[in-house]
Design an enzyme around this catalytic site. Sequence first.
Site, PDB file in Angstrom:
ATOM      1  N   SER A  84     -45.977  -4.085  34.365  1.00  0.00           N
ATOM      2  CA  SER A  84     -45.648  -5.162  33.438  1.00  0.00           C
ATOM      3  C   SER A  84     -44.818  -4.616  32.273  1.00  0.00           C
ATOM      4  CB  SER A  84     -46.928  -5.853  32.976  1.00  0.00           C
ATOM      5  OG  SER A  84     -46.653  -7.072  32.324  1.00  0.00           O
ATOM      6  N   HIS A 106     -50.202 -11.286  39.145  1.00  0.00           N
ATOM      7  CA  HIS A 106     -49.830 -10.220  38.223  1.00  0.00           C
ATOM      8  C   HIS A 106     -51.050  -9.336  37.950  1.00  0.00           C
ATOM      9  CE1 HIS A 106     -47.086  -8.452  35.371  1.00  0.00           C
ATOM     10  NE2 HIS A 106     -47.925  -8.638  34.354  1.00  0.00           N
ATOM     11  N   GLU A 162     -47.065 -13.522  41.287  1.00  0.00           N
ATOM     12  CA  GLU A 162     -47.286 -13.001  39.939  1.00  0.00           C
ATOM     13  C   GLU A 162     -47.792 -14.068  38.969  1.00  0.00           C
ATOM     14  OE1 GLU A 162     -46.782  -9.863  38.859  1.00  0.00           O
ATOM     15  OE2 GLU A 162     -45.307  -8.908  40.182  1.00  0.00           O
TER      16      GLU A 162
END
Length: 488
Positions: free
Chosen positions: A186, A406, A313
């Site tokens: 990320s 995610h 995600e």
Amino acid sequence: MSDLVVTTSGTVRGVTAEKVCVYKGIPYGAPPVVGHNRFQPPRPVEPWEGVRDALEFGPTAPKAPYSAPLDRFIPEVEIPGDDILNLNVWAPSSGAGLPVMVFLHGGAFANGSSSVGGYDGSAFARDGVVLVSVNYRLGTDGFLYLGDGDHANLGLQDQVAALRWVQDNIAAFGGDPAQVTVFGESAGAMSIGMLLAMPSARGLFHRAILQSGAMQLTLSVQGARRIAENLAERLGVEPTRAALATVPMEQLVLAGQQLRSAISANPDPAVWGEAALNMVPFEPVIDGQIIPGPPMEHLDPTVDILVGTNTDEFDLYLVPTGALGVIDENLLTVAVGRYGVNAAGTIAAYRASRPNASPGQLLSAIQTDWFFRIPAIRLAESANPAWVYEFAWRPSTFDGRLGACHAAELPFVFDTLADKGFHPLLGTDLPQRLADTVHQAWISFATTGNPGWSPYTRESRTTMIFNTASATTNDPRATERELWTGHR
């Protein structure tokens, strides 16, 4: 290896168990949140005499909690203290000249720390790698831009300082400073995207793994100034370093959190610039010096790259919040239209391969591609060589509605399935076979420069799909990829 290691700043004492030596909370920079170091580039550590215990994780960067309900599903650790520029090392108890991996945590440049239990580096050390994890400045202290030269992108400058520490010290822990792989997830991956373009980071690492992030999250100088001026106005001070340094840290962190909420409530580009689209006010700034220009145009051609994303995600932001079921056709059309594509045509194309998908599920797929997958592909297309993966395993949580969201790959990368931090999000039935496969691919890439499958080219577009049965495929979802030609 001895529990005592001599670094350039002094001797540290770690602990050894099951053939893994662990050293926690080693400072690589002077305390940056107090005194004359505040809002300054990282400065050297004051050397110490005698032996410094490195047995506990060091202080974490000041930050606000994750917003509900994500605060229940994303593990977070807060350790008070000023000495926040610290790192941790896991090393095999014997060996020299070993590959080194340096991990940069995620958290939207405003949250996260290296002391999360799921980031334990023991499995890497078990498998012959020296693992380093890094804390760096976040939020206003790390990424607020006030227009004064080398004071931009302080969080990224912290990461460069940590990488320099690795070059100077890692041999004492059994690592090879000429074989350093930096990896992150990320915001950590997006940080690496910037490091690949920063002159100050050249030569400090040799391979890079970018998980769910590439080079897409940046602000222009104009957009960053808008953020700084709005923050200062909220606090009732001038938008200068001297004025902001007088604001108590708790008040500054709260104002930063309120700023993020304000952008989400009214994502107007006229007010917020680029942040209105990505909803992240504190992020790297193309300042012309620390980051000299568009990152893709300054990509270091000497670094091997492994880059990838998770299939779903944006499910992290739409499923736990309940937003997935609230989104209707109108909201879907408005949201997709903000991305500069033909909304009706894009939605129709995604619906063609997902005929039973709800508007919320279609939005998740489109947002996942816009924010994560397409930028990863753009990086892979520009790098030589590059390898690409997609993490596709779906947990059974949320009645099976949560996809490969995610952050879902993290416990598999670290082989920390037993750690409870990600269990609320992913459940406890995590397949060890998948962890073995993913973890070994990361080890292989750091050790040999090849994760175990063919490189990505524009002709083949070879992509490893990680799942309970992992295999490569060529150009997955090609029609949807092609919709974004000319974008991102």
